[in-house]
Design a protein around this motif. Structure first.
Motif, short mmCIF file in Angstrom:
data_model
loop_
_atom_site.label_atom_id
_atom_site.label_comp_id
_atom_site.label_asym_id
_atom_site.label_seq_id
_atom_site.Cartn_x
_atom_site.Cartn_y
_atom_site.Cartn_z
N SER A 73 0.83 -1.21 0.00
CA SER A 73 0.00 0.00 0.00
C SER A 73 0.87 1.25 0.00
O SER A 73 2.09 1.17 0.04
CB SER A 73 -0.92 0.00 1.23
OG SER A 73 -0.15 0.11 2.41
N ASN A 74 0.19 2.36 -0.05
CA ASN A 74 0.84 3.67 -0.01
C ASN A 74 1.89 3.83 -1.11
O ASN A 74 2.92 4.47 -0.91
CB ASN A 74 1.47 3.93 1.36
CG ASN A 74 0.47 3.84 2.48
OD1 ASN A 74 -0.69 4.20 2.33
ND2 ASN A 74 0.90 3.31 3.62
N VAL A 90 3.30 -5.18 4.17
CA VAL A 90 3.14 -5.99 5.37
C VAL A 90 2.96 -7.42 4.89
O VAL A 90 2.12 -7.70 4.02
CB VAL A 90 1.94 -5.54 6.21
CG1 VAL A 90 1.80 -6.41 7.46
CG2 VAL A 90 2.05 -4.08 6.59
N PHE A 91 3.76 -8.33 5.44
CA PHE A 91 3.73 -9.73 5.04
C PHE A 91 3.08 -10.54 6.16
O PHE A 91 3.53 -10.52 7.30
CB PHE A 91 5.15 -10.24 4.77
CG PHE A 91 5.23 -11.70 4.49
CD1 PHE A 91 4.57 -12.26 3.41
CD2 PHE A 91 5.96 -12.54 5.32
CE1 PHE A 91 4.65 -13.62 3.15
CE2 PHE A 91 6.05 -13.89 5.07
CZ PHE A 91 5.39 -14.44 3.99
N VAL A 97 7.20 -6.17 8.37
CA VAL A 97 6.74 -4.88 7.88
C VAL A 97 7.93 -4.26 7.17
O VAL A 97 9.05 -4.28 7.69
CB VAL A 97 6.26 -3.97 9.03
CG1 VAL A 97 5.90 -2.59 8.51
CG2 VAL A 97 5.08 -4.60 9.76
N GLY A 98 7.71 -3.77 5.97
CA GLY A 98 8.84 -3.24 5.23
C GLY A 98 8.45 -2.23 4.17
O GLY A 98 7.34 -1.71 4.15
N TYR A 104 13.39 -3.70 5.72
CA TYR A 104 12.48 -4.13 6.78
C TYR A 104 12.37 -3.03 7.83
O TYR A 104 13.37 -2.45 8.23
CB TYR A 104 12.96 -5.43 7.42
CG TYR A 104 13.01 -6.60 6.48
CD1 TYR A 104 12.02 -6.79 5.52
CD2 TYR A 104 14.07 -7.51 6.52
CE1 TYR A 104 12.07 -7.87 4.65
CE2 TYR A 104 14.11 -8.57 5.66
CZ TYR A 104 13.11 -8.75 4.73
OH TYR A 104 13.18 -9.82 3.86
N GLN A 105 11.14 -2.77 8.25
CA GLN A 105 10.89 -1.75 9.25
C GLN A 105 10.76 -2.38 10.64
O GLN A 105 11.05 -1.76 11.63
CB GLN A 105 9.60 -1.00 8.94
CG GLN A 105 9.51 -0.47 7.52
CD GLN A 105 10.56 0.55 7.19
OE1 GLN A 105 10.80 1.45 7.98
NE2 GLN A 105 11.21 0.42 6.06
#
Length: 132
Positions: A74-75, A93-94, A107-108, A130-131
């Motif tokens: 997204s985004n 997001v996985f 989350v990345g 990766y976040q």
């Protein structure tokens, strides 16, 4: 660049990103590889860069889902574009489904460079960070 061309570029880039996500979650390796130019580079944290169709095919075969998975992308923002090349950044997001249901695994962010070849947008470079 005209608004019409800009809209066509944005639609093509978003379609390629969406097709990649769907093919990856379904484990359709050949469909994923077809979305890359022959000399493409994929960068994933902790791994050496994956370069070219043969290496991409081997990598995505190894990452084929063993259980249900879902990448929510997204985004997406197209950060630069011409009629031949564009860059975009997207959040991802996985999720994987296990015995207790769906759970966030990663989350990345994707930083993509795509090239238009033969009327289709294909990945030239994808860098994943990766976040969390």
């Amino acid at each position: 660049m005209s608004e019409t061309v800009q809209a066509l570029v944005a639609a093509g880039v978003r379609a390629a990103i969406g097709a990649h996500t769907r093919a990856q979650d379904a484990g359709r390796t050949d469909d994923i590889v077809a979305l890359y130019v022959p000399d493409a580079v994929l960068e994933v944290p902790g791994l050496a860069p994956v370069e070219g169709h043969d290496a991409l095919r081997e990598a995505f075969k190894g990452w084929a889902p063993a259980k249900p998975q879902l990448h929510l992308v997204s985004n997406t923002v197209i950060t630069s574009w011409t009629e031949e090349e564009a860059t975009a950044v997207s959040d991802v997001v996985f999720f994987q489904r296990g015995e207790s249901g769906w759970a966030v695994q990663v989350v990345g962010r994707y930083d993509d460079t795509l090239r238009c070849q033969d009327g289709a947008w294909r990945f030239r470079r994808r860098t994943t960070t990766y976040q969390a």
